[in-house]
Scaffold this motif. Sequence first.
Motif, PDB file in Angstrom:
ATOM      1  N   THR A 265       0.816  -1.217   0.000  1.00 39.08           N
ATOM      2  CA  THR A 265       0.000   0.000   0.000  1.00 39.08           C
ATOM      3  C   THR A 265       0.848   1.265   0.000  1.00 39.08           C
ATOM      4  O   THR A 265       0.304   2.363   0.037  1.00 39.08           O
ATOM      5  N   THR A 266       2.167   1.116  -0.052  1.00 40.11           N
ATOM      6  CA  THR A 266       3.068   2.274  -0.031  1.00 40.11           C
ATOM      7  C   THR A 266       3.528   2.597  -1.445  1.00 40.11           C
ATOM      8  O   THR A 266       4.029   1.732  -2.153  1.00 40.11           O
ATOM      9  N   ARG A 267       3.364   3.859  -1.833  1.00 44.63           N
ATOM     10  CA  ARG A 267       3.824   4.286  -3.156  1.00 44.63           C
ATOM     11  C   ARG A 267       5.346   4.415  -3.167  1.00 44.63           C
ATOM     12  O   ARG A 267       5.953   4.830  -2.181  1.00 44.63           O
ATOM     13  N   LYS A 268       5.928   4.062  -4.284  1.00 40.33           N
ATOM     14  CA  LYS A 268       7.379   4.090  -4.429  1.00 40.33           C
ATOM     15  C   LYS A 268       7.731   4.468  -5.861  1.00 40.33           C
ATOM     16  O   LYS A 268       6.873   4.532  -6.736  1.00 40.33           O
ATOM     17  N   SER A 295       6.845  19.941  -7.798  1.00 38.32           N
ATOM     18  CA  SER A 295       7.210  19.978  -6.391  1.00 38.32           C
ATOM     19  C   SER A 295       8.181  18.855  -6.053  1.00 38.32           C
ATOM     20  O   SER A 295       8.030  17.735  -6.537  1.00 38.32           O
ATOM     21  N   PRO A 296       9.179  19.128  -5.203  1.00 33.77           N
ATOM     22  CA  PRO A 296      10.163  18.108  -4.829  1.00 33.77           C
ATOM     23  C   PRO A 296       9.730  17.344  -3.578  1.00 33.77           C
ATOM     24  O   PRO A 296       9.101  17.895  -2.671  1.00 33.77           O
ATOM     25  N   VAL A 297      10.084  16.059  -3.527  1.00 36.03           N
ATOM     26  CA  VAL A 297       9.794  15.199  -2.381  1.00 36.03           C
ATOM     27  C   VAL A 297      11.052  14.402  -2.084  1.00 36.03           C
ATOM     28  O   VAL A 297      11.709  13.898  -3.001  1.00 36.03           O
ATOM     29  N   LYS A 298      11.388  14.278  -0.811  1.00 40.01           N
ATOM     30  CA  LYS A 298      12.564  13.517  -0.426  1.00 40.01           C
ATOM     31  C   LYS A 298      12.317  12.019  -0.575  1.00 40.01           C
ATOM     32  O   LYS A 298      11.249  11.508  -0.253  1.00 40.01           O
ATOM     33  N   GLY A 299      13.321  11.316  -1.079  1.00 38.33           N
ATOM     34  CA  GLY A 299      13.240   9.869  -1.233  1.00 38.33           C
ATOM     35  C   GLY A 299      14.525   9.211  -0.769  1.00 38.33           C
ATOM     36  O   GLY A 299      15.523   9.882  -0.472  1.00 38.33           O
ATOM     37  N   ARG A 300      14.493   7.884  -0.713  1.00 44.11           N
ATOM     38  CA  ARG A 300      15.666   7.136  -0.258  1.00 44.11           C
ATOM     39  C   ARG A 300      15.751   5.831  -1.045  1.00 44.11           C
ATOM     40  O   ARG A 300      14.741   5.152  -1.247  1.00 44.11           O
ATOM     41  N   VAL A 328       9.455   6.693  -0.516  1.00 47.04           N
ATOM     42  CA  VAL A 328       9.137   8.078  -0.157  1.00 47.04           C
ATOM     43  C   VAL A 328       8.553   8.055   1.252  1.00 47.04           C
ATOM     44  O   VAL A 328       7.393   7.689   1.438  1.00 47.04           O
ATOM     45  N   PRO A 329       9.346   8.401   2.279  1.00 39.53           N
ATOM     46  CA  PRO A 329       8.846   8.328   3.659  1.00 39.53           C
ATOM     47  C   PRO A 329       7.596   9.165   3.897  1.00 39.53           C
ATOM     48  O   PRO A 329       6.687   8.738   4.603  1.00 39.53           O
ATOM     49  N   ASP A 330       7.547  10.359   3.328  1.00 37.32           N
ATOM     50  CA  ASP A 330       6.392  11.242   3.519  1.00 37.32           C
ATOM     51  C   ASP A 330       5.374  10.974   2.413  1.00 37.32           C
ATOM     52  O   ASP A 330       5.354  11.653   1.384  1.00 37.32           O
ATOM     53  N   GLN A 331       4.525   9.980   2.646  1.00 40.25           N
ATOM     54  CA  GLN A 331       3.527   9.625   1.635  1.00 40.25           C
ATOM     55  C   GLN A 331       2.509  10.742   1.418  1.00 40.25           C
ATOM     56  O   GLN A 331       1.972  10.893   0.314  1.00 40.25           O
ATOM     57  N   GLN A 332       2.242  11.535   2.432  1.00 38.37           N
ATOM     58  CA  GLN A 332       1.284  12.621   2.273  1.00 38.37           C
ATOM     59  C   GLN A 332       1.778  13.679   1.294  1.00 38.37           C
ATOM     60  O   GLN A 332       0.973  14.367   0.661  1.00 38.37           O
TER      61      GLN A 332
END
Length: 409
Positions: A265-268, A295-300, A328-332
């Motif tokens: 259920t987690t987007r990646k 918009s930028p989003v932090k990923g790992r 992407v830790p911040d799914q929101q």
Amino acid sequence: MSDTFTDATVATAPSAPGRRRSRTVLLAAAVVAVGTIASVGALGLGGGDDEAPAAPPRAGSTVAVTRATLVERTKVEGTLGYGNETPLPVKATGTVTWLPEAGATAERGDTLLRVDDRPVALLYGTLPMYRELGMTTGTATPEVPDAAPSPPPGTPPKQDGDKRPATTAPPTTPPQPPRPLQGMDVLQFESNLAALGYTGFTVDEKFTSATERAVKRWQKSLDLPETGRIGLGDVVYASGRIRIGQAGVRLGAAAGENALTYTGTTRKVVVDASAEEAAWAVRGAEVTVGLPDGSPVKGRVASVGREATAPEGGAGGAAPTVPVTITVPDQQALGRLEGGPVTVEYVGRKRENVLTVPVAALVALAEGGHGLETPDGRFVAARTGLFADGMVEVSGPALGEGMKVRIPQ
């Protein structure tokens, strides 16, 4: 040009026309080279922080040689989604009578599908369902007593008053009472049953009569016959909450292993990175994901494939790629976007505590290489290093922090 070269041979005496022509040629070459170098820097060979780069200095202005850290950043294309769909290990046999919608989520205890109008429930665990669960039964092997010898052939049947011993049937032994079933699969199932609120038993590796009573209560809530036993196709195990993918069957078809697919259920984000340039893809490395709206989003980086594959279509000369999965830790921060093309920006090279100048300050010297012009018109040789965010790393024996150089006109 040697590394010890410091000043270009530029004369300033007005009485030497030949020398003046040489200076004119030198400066003309410098202006052309500066335009080329500045264009290369603008094309994004590198980048610094997430902030927008400062406006380039004006031609003719004077800037100082500064000491800073340069970071080269590179952008590659990626795809946002939930990952590859995996078939659910449905073992129920019969006719599919209900299917969920694609994209729906399911958690522990939810019905994944109905087969012969019986629900197939989702439970959490890593051990697959491989046998029926319930109290085991068995019958002990009866002890057969020594039987009387058979009468010889032709002996008449025994009559009333006959003293011959009678033959007797062996006694029957009553069935043994049910015995607890044992195993790690029992522990896994009991953990789920307790998590669903059906308690009254000890969560361990034994399926006891207390477990059986709890199962009957669960079956009653599902409008199932209260047998106290769990059939091989009654449940399906997954590691956690799942997202339903595309169904592999239609209503009315026979159930099977490919009846349903699922993802997490987690987007990646998945990037098909060039196998030759995938050194940046190290587990745990931080990246920036650029969404379609900019918009930028932090990923790992979460994982890197171990096998390189050729691009689809077999384009000649195309480099093999390896899949790189980015979480992407911040799914929101992703909003309601569930899939689509994105960009992934990663740090390539990094140079710390080096001398830097704006790219526009570089001058191509007639003798070869690059230089910097001082406010008094002298030219100082400069070796170039990393280009990043409109700046360039420079070094040379005549260069120092705070030294003033001029942006050529």
